[in-house]
Design an enzyme around this catalytic site. Structure first.
Site, PDB file in Angstrom:
ATOM      1  N   GLY A   8      -0.929  -2.794 -14.576  1.00 24.83           N
ATOM      2  CA  GLY A   8       0.459  -2.336 -14.417  1.00 24.83           C
ATOM      3  C   GLY A   8       1.370  -3.428 -13.888  1.00 24.83           C
ATOM      4  N   GLY A  11       5.185  -3.226 -13.935  1.00 27.87           N
ATOM      5  CA  GLY A  11       5.807  -2.139 -13.189  1.00 27.87           C
ATOM      6  C   GLY A  11       6.303  -2.619 -11.827  1.00 27.87           C
ATOM      7  N   MET A  12       6.917  -1.700 -11.082  1.00 26.51           N
ATOM      8  CA  MET A  12       7.484  -2.083  -9.778  1.00 26.51           C
ATOM      9  C   MET A  12       6.384  -2.532  -8.815  1.00 26.51           C
ATOM     10  N   GLY A  14       3.034  -3.237  -9.548  1.00 27.84           N
ATOM     11  CA  GLY A  14       2.221  -4.326 -10.104  1.00 27.84           C
ATOM     12  C   GLY A  14       2.922  -5.674  -9.979  1.00 27.84           C
ATOM     13  N   GLY A 104      -2.869   5.891  -5.189  1.00 26.89           N
ATOM     14  CA  GLY A 104      -2.484   7.290  -5.362  1.00 26.89           C
ATOM     15  C   GLY A 104      -1.064   7.487  -4.907  1.00 26.89           C
ATOM     16  N   SER A 105      -0.819   8.604  -4.232  1.00 28.85           N
ATOM     17  CA  SER A 105       0.554   8.915  -3.817  1.00 28.85           C
ATOM     18  C   SER A 105       0.506   9.981  -2.733  1.00 28.85           C
ATOM     19  N   SER A 106       1.577  10.059  -1.930  1.00 27.99           N
ATOM     20  CA  SER A 106       1.633  11.062  -0.856  1.00 27.99           C
ATOM     21  C   SER A 106       1.672  12.487  -1.418  1.00 27.99           C
ATOM     22  N   CYS A 107       1.944  12.636  -2.724  1.00 28.50           N
ATOM     23  CA  CYS A 107       2.013  13.994  -3.292  1.00 28.50           C
ATOM     24  C   CYS A 107       0.628  14.619  -3.463  1.00 28.50           C
ATOM     25  N   TYR A 134       0.273  15.610 -11.709  1.00 30.46           N
ATOM     26  CA  TYR A 134       0.132  14.212 -11.253  1.00 30.46           C
ATOM     27  C   TYR A 134      -0.766  14.142 -10.016  1.00 30.46           C
ATOM     28  N   LYS A 138      -4.284  12.127  -9.327  1.00 31.44           N
ATOM     29  CA  LYS A 138      -4.411  11.139  -8.252  1.00 31.44           C
ATOM     30  C   LYS A 138      -5.531  11.510  -7.279  1.00 31.44           C
ATOM     31  N   THR A 162       3.515   6.259   0.366  1.00 34.71           N
ATOM     32  CA  THR A 162       4.632   7.196   0.386  1.00 34.71           C
ATOM     33  C   THR A 162       5.606   6.812  -0.733  1.00 34.71           C
ATOM     34  N   ASN A 163       6.761   7.480  -0.833  1.00 31.05           N
ATOM     35  CA  ASN A 163       7.756   7.141  -1.875  1.00 31.05           C
ATOM     36  C   ASN A 163       8.177   5.675  -1.709  1.00 31.05           C
ATOM     37  N   HIS A 177      12.837   7.998  -9.800  1.00 31.93           N
ATOM     38  CA  HIS A 177      12.805   8.544  -8.436  1.00 31.93           C
ATOM     39  C   HIS A 177      14.209   8.517  -7.841  1.00 31.93           C
ATOM     40  N   ARG A 185      23.684   5.874 -10.038  1.00 28.99           N
ATOM     41  CA  ARG A 185      24.779   6.849 -10.114  1.00 28.99           C
ATOM     42  C   ARG A 185      25.957   6.439  -9.240  1.00 28.99           C
TER      43      ARG A 185
HETATM   44  N1  LIG Z   1       7.158   4.458  -7.379  1.00 25.79           N
HETATM   45  C1  LIG Z   1       6.803   5.213  -6.349  1.00 25.79           C
HETATM   46  O1  LIG Z   1       7.652   5.741  -5.603  1.00 25.79           O
HETATM   47  C2  LIG Z   1       5.362   5.427  -6.039  1.00 25.79           C
HETATM   48  C3  LIG Z   1       4.334   4.876  -6.820  1.00 25.79           C
HETATM   49  N2  LIG Z   1       3.021   5.110  -6.474  1.00 25.79           N
HETATM   50  C4  LIG Z   1       1.915   4.592  -7.290  1.00 25.79           C
HETATM   51  O2  LIG Z   1       2.028   3.206  -7.502  1.00 25.79           O
HETATM   52  C5  LIG Z   1       1.516   2.879  -8.796  1.00 25.79           C
HETATM   53  C6  LIG Z   1       2.543   2.067  -9.567  1.00 25.79           C
HETATM   54  O3  LIG Z   1       3.776   2.776  -9.657  1.00 25.79           O
HETATM   55  P1  LIG Z   1       5.110   2.040 -10.113  1.00 25.79           P
HETATM   56  O4  LIG Z   1       4.918   0.582 -10.121  1.00 25.79           O
HETATM   57  O5  LIG Z   1       6.199   2.660  -9.342  1.00 25.79           O
HETATM   58  O6  LIG Z   1       5.242   2.555 -11.625  1.00 25.79           O
HETATM   59  P2  LIG Z   1       5.890   1.790 -12.853  1.00 25.79           P
HETATM   60  O7  LIG Z   1       6.233   2.835 -13.859  1.00 25.79           O
HETATM   61  O8  LIG Z   1       6.960   0.887 -12.389  1.00 25.79           O
HETATM   62  O9  LIG Z   1       4.695   0.902 -13.398  1.00 25.79           O
HETATM   63  C7  LIG Z   1       3.558   1.460 -13.986  1.00 25.79           C
HETATM   64  C8  LIG Z   1       2.940   0.435 -14.899  1.00 25.79           C
HETATM   65  O10 LIG Z   1       1.766   0.993 -15.494  1.00 25.79           O
HETATM   66  C9  LIG Z   1       1.715   0.596 -16.836  1.00 25.79           C
HETATM   67  N3  LIG Z   1       0.984   1.555 -17.661  1.00 25.79           N
HETATM   68  C10 LIG Z   1       1.141   2.887 -17.726  1.00 25.79           C
HETATM   69  N4  LIG Z   1       0.328   3.408 -18.648  1.00 25.79           N
HETATM   70  C11 LIG Z   1      -0.365   2.369 -19.193  1.00 25.79           C
HETATM   71  C12 LIG Z   1      -1.336   2.278 -20.213  1.00 25.79           C
HETATM   72  N5  LIG Z   1      -1.776   3.357 -20.855  1.00 25.79           N
HETATM   73  N6  LIG Z   1      -1.823   1.059 -20.504  1.00 25.79           N
HETATM   74  C13 LIG Z   1      -1.373  -0.048 -19.880  1.00 25.79           C
HETATM   75  N7  LIG Z   1      -0.449  -0.022 -18.889  1.00 25.79           N
HETATM   76  C14 LIG Z   1       0.056   1.180 -18.577  1.00 25.79           C
HETATM   77  C15 LIG Z   1       3.166   0.583 -17.270  1.00 25.79           C
HETATM   78  O11 LIG Z   1       3.269  -0.201 -18.438  1.00 25.79           O
HETATM   79  P3  LIG Z   1       4.568  -0.177 -19.371  1.00 25.79           P
HETATM   80  O12 LIG Z   1       5.506  -1.127 -18.678  1.00 25.79           O
HETATM   81  O13 LIG Z   1       4.079  -0.656 -20.679  1.00 25.79           O
HETATM   82  O14 LIG Z   1       5.038   1.253 -19.383  1.00 25.79           O
HETATM   83  C16 LIG Z   1       3.846  -0.010 -16.049  1.00 25.79           C
HETATM   84  O15 LIG Z   1       3.847  -1.412 -16.096  1.00 25.79           O
HETATM   85  C17 LIG Z   1       1.158   4.199  -9.474  1.00 25.79           C
HETATM   86  O16 LIG Z   1      -0.212   4.443  -9.326  1.00 25.79           O
HETATM   87  C18 LIG Z   1       1.924   5.212  -8.685  1.00 25.79           C
HETATM   88  O17 LIG Z   1       1.241   6.434  -8.677  1.00 25.79           O
HETATM   89  C19 LIG Z   1       2.692   5.841  -5.365  1.00 25.79           C
HETATM   90  C20 LIG Z   1       3.649   6.384  -4.579  1.00 25.79           C
HETATM   91  C21 LIG Z   1       5.054   6.238  -4.856  1.00 25.79           C
HETATM   92  C1  LIG Z   2       6.736   9.479  -5.279  1.00 25.46           C
HETATM   93  C2  LIG Z   2       6.731  10.936  -5.628  1.00 25.46           C
HETATM   94  O1  LIG Z   2       7.848  11.268  -6.472  1.00 25.46           O
HETATM   95  C3  LIG Z   2       7.955  12.625  -6.884  1.00 25.46           C
HETATM   96  O2  LIG Z   2       8.255  13.448  -5.811  1.00 25.46           O
HETATM   97  P1  LIG Z   2       9.589  13.491  -5.008  1.00 25.46           P
HETATM   98  O3  LIG Z   2       9.359  12.947  -3.654  1.00 25.46           O
HETATM   99  O4  LIG Z   2      10.118  14.862  -5.082  1.00 25.46           O
HETATM  100  O5  LIG Z   2      10.470  12.427  -5.791  1.00 25.46           O
HETATM  101  P2  LIG Z   2      11.941  12.128  -6.245  1.00 25.46           P
HETATM  102  O6  LIG Z   2      12.212  10.755  -5.815  1.00 25.46           O
HETATM  103  O7  LIG Z   2      12.131  12.416  -7.679  1.00 25.46           O
HETATM  104  O8  LIG Z   2      12.886  13.179  -5.466  1.00 25.46           O
HETATM  105  C4  LIG Z   2      13.010  13.179  -4.066  1.00 25.46           C
HETATM  106  C5  LIG Z   2      14.071  14.173  -3.633  1.00 25.46           C
HETATM  107  O9  LIG Z   2      15.350  13.639  -4.003  1.00 25.46           O
HETATM  108  C6  LIG Z   2      16.130  14.640  -4.647  1.00 25.46           C
HETATM  109  N1  LIG Z   2      17.121  14.017  -5.529  1.00 25.46           N
HETATM  110  C7  LIG Z   2      18.467  14.064  -5.355  1.00 25.46           C
HETATM  111  N2  LIG Z   2      19.100  13.454  -6.358  1.00 25.46           N
HETATM  112  C8  LIG Z   2      18.124  12.973  -7.179  1.00 25.46           C
HETATM  113  C9  LIG Z   2      18.163  12.233  -8.387  1.00 25.46           C
HETATM  114  O10 LIG Z   2      19.226  11.911  -8.921  1.00 25.46           O
HETATM  115  N3  LIG Z   2      16.965  11.897  -8.940  1.00 25.46           N
HETATM  116  C10 LIG Z   2      15.770  12.250  -8.358  1.00 25.46           C
HETATM  117  N4  LIG Z   2      14.624  11.851  -8.953  1.00 25.46           N
HETATM  118  N5  LIG Z   2      15.705  12.976  -7.215  1.00 25.46           N
HETATM  119  C11 LIG Z   2      16.878  13.326  -6.636  1.00 25.46           C
HETATM  120  C12 LIG Z   2      15.090  15.495  -5.348  1.00 25.46           C
HETATM  121  O11 LIG Z   2      15.616  16.763  -5.696  1.00 25.46           O
HETATM  122  C13 LIG Z   2      13.987  15.551  -4.295  1.00 25.46           C
HETATM  123  O12 LIG Z   2      14.304  16.531  -3.339  1.00 25.46           O
HETATM  124  C14 LIG Z   2       6.672  13.227  -7.364  1.00 25.46           C
HETATM  125  O13 LIG Z   2       6.981  13.989  -8.500  1.00 25.46           O
HETATM  126  C15 LIG Z   2       5.582  12.256  -7.454  1.00 25.46           C
HETATM  127  O14 LIG Z   2       5.766  11.449  -8.575  1.00 25.46           O
HETATM  128  C16 LIG Z   2       5.469  11.349  -6.298  1.00 25.46           C
HETATM  129  O15 LIG Z   2       4.406  10.963  -5.905  1.00 25.46           O
END
Ligand SMILES: NC(=O)C1=CN([C@@H]2O[C@H](COP(=O)(O)OP(=O)(O)OC[C@H]3O[C@@H](n4cnc5c(N)ncnc54)[C@H](OP(=O)(O)O)[C@@H]3O)[C@@H](O)[C@H]2O)C=CC1
Ligand SMILES: C[C@H]1O[C@H](OP(=O)(O)OP(=O)(O)OC[C@H]2O[C@@H](n3cnc4c(=O)[nH]c(N)nc43)[C@H](O)[C@@H]2O)[C@@H](O)[C@@H](O)C1=O
Length: 312
Positions: A8, A11-12, A14, A104-107, A134, A138, A162-163, A177, A185
């Site tokens: 990954g 991604g953010m 990775g 994983g994730s806090s969810c 999800y 996880k 966490t988030n 997110h 926005r």
């Molecule tokens: N963002 C957050 O708030 C949180 C994230 N996490 C965890 O952190 C980890 C990374 O998240 P984040 O970086 O935010 O997510 P991103 O969406 O930014 O990155 C995920 C990456 O995974 C790659 N990927 C997904 N599916 C495949 C596949 N089938 N084959 C190859 N590559 C693949 C994507 O590739 P491509 O670019 O091609 O789509 C992308 O580069 C995850 O496990 C997530 O659960 C945990 C808590 C909170």
């Molecule tokens: C990391 C975590 O992310 C997901 O959980 P979540 O914490 O609910 O994530 P969220 O960032 O989308 O929202 C946080 C809060 O914010 C509010 N909210 C307001 N305005 C917007 C808005 O414009 N967009 C979004 N997305 N949320 C908004 C929204 O209604 C909620 O109350 C999991 O599904 C799961 O993927 C996981 O592990």
């Protein structure tokens, strides 16, 4: 120097892991984008790991999204995340990978978990419905690592962040997110001279936010421990309401209009504050101040708009 496969990497998380590994100089990093290695393809994953024989695999690839994406595409979230975890963990065992870190994730914790949430509240009551699919995937990922460690004596373990927020985030208006959604926005409202911005839900849920560079440091810290916990929370131990967050993002972006709420949109879990005592006891703490981190994330958004690299 260990050969470290960071999945990954576009991604953010990775990309933050690659930055941290390159800065430390302590890892021989290998990466493979989805175009060359689809992690859903079990045989391709097994073959890649057998050929490359990394010493460490970090599972930062996943199907990821905010509350709307999780609630709208639950089949994709459970299938893709179960497959990615199972293919990489079993492929690692077959290839003799010594160490796996699964993210994983806090969810994973119950919707109405005690606050702050300790690691041992896992599976004690029902999950939040908007991200159940999800969360189940996880939980399966962390249990794969725990059971492979117990049965096969392999050092496979997990971190539960966490988030997160930071450079390289996904700014899609519906599927992102909350932080990237609000950065975009408020920015667009400022540019358009709009009088108000509406946020989803009631604004009352509480969330904790960790900068992705702090998470990357935590991951390498955990990989350096001889006997890490099977899974450990990674957070800051402090949270804000979504309305407070919106006010902070508005300030960061320079939007001075009104902030409205839309209670027809889901709130999700009322609160998910991590208990971070366990990781702190191992010697890791976050260092990035939230306001500074938000300012940096906004600068990254602006820069990525200019270069055309923004994930919109
Ligand atoms: N963002 C957050 O708030 C949180 C994230 N996490 C965890 O952190 C980890 C990374 O998240 P984040 O970086 O935010 O997510 P991103 O969406 O930014 O990155 C995920 C990456 O995974 C790659 N990927 C997904 N599916 C495949 C596949 N089938 N084959 C190859 N590559 C693949 C994507 O590739 P491509 O670019 O091609 O789509 C992308 O580069 C995850 O496990 C997530 O659960 C945990 C808590 C909170
Ligand atoms: C990391 C975590 O992310 C997901 O959980 P979540 O914490 O609910 O994530 P969220 O960032 O989308 O929202 C946080 C809060 O914010 C509010 N909210 C307001 N305005 C917007 C808005 O414009 N967009 C979004 N997305 N949320 C908004 C929204 O209604 C909620 O109350 C999991 O599904 C799961 O993927 C996981 O592990």
């Amino acid at each position: 120097m260990p050969k470290t496969f960071i999945t990954g990497h576009r991604g953010m998380v990775g990309s933050a892991l690659v930055r941290a590994a390159e800065k430390s100089g302590g890892h021989d990093v290998i990466t493979a984008g989805r175009d060359t290695l689809d992690l859903l393809n079990q045989q391709a994953v097994f073959d890649y790991l057998a050929a490359e024989k990394p010493g460490i695999v970090i599972i930062a690839a996943a199907k990821v999204g905010g509350i709307h994406a999780n609630a709208t595409y639950p089949a994709d979230f459970i299938y893709e995340n179960l497959s990615i975890a199972a293919n990489l963990v079993e492929g690692s065992r077959r290839a003799g990978v010594e160490r796996v870190l699964f993210l994983g994730s806090s969810c994973i914790y119950p919707k109405l978990a005690p606050q702050p949430m300790p690691e041992d509240c896992l599976l004690t009551s029902p999950l939040e419905v908007t991200n159940e699919a999800y969360a189940i995937a996880k939980i399966a990922g962390l249990k794969l690592c725990q059971h492979y460690r117990a049965q096969h004596g392999l050092m496979y373990h997990s971190a539960m962040p966490t988030n997160l927020y930071g450079p390289g985030d996904n700014y899609h208006p519906q599927n992102s997110h909350v932080i990237p959604a609000l950065i975009r926005r408020f920015h667009e409202a400022k540019e358009a001279g709009a009088p108000s911005v509406t946020i989803w839900g009631t604004g009352t849920p509480r969330r904790e936010f960790l900068h992705v560079d702090d998470l990357a440091a935590a991951c390498f810290h955990l990989l350096g421990l001889e006997n890490p916990p099977d899974w450990v929370n990674v957070g800051v131990g402090d949270d804000v309401t979504i309305l407070e967050l919106a006010q902070l993002v508005a300030e960061t972006v320079g939007f001075t209009g009104e902030i409205l709420t839309d209670p027809t949109k889901p709130d999700g879990t009322p609160r998910k504050l991590m208990d971070v005592a366990r990781i702190k006891a191992t010697g890791w703490s976050p260092v990035i101040d939230f306001r500074d981190g938000l300012a940096g994330a906004y600068q990254d958004f602006l820069a990525s708009l200019e270069t055309g690299a923004a994930r919109l």
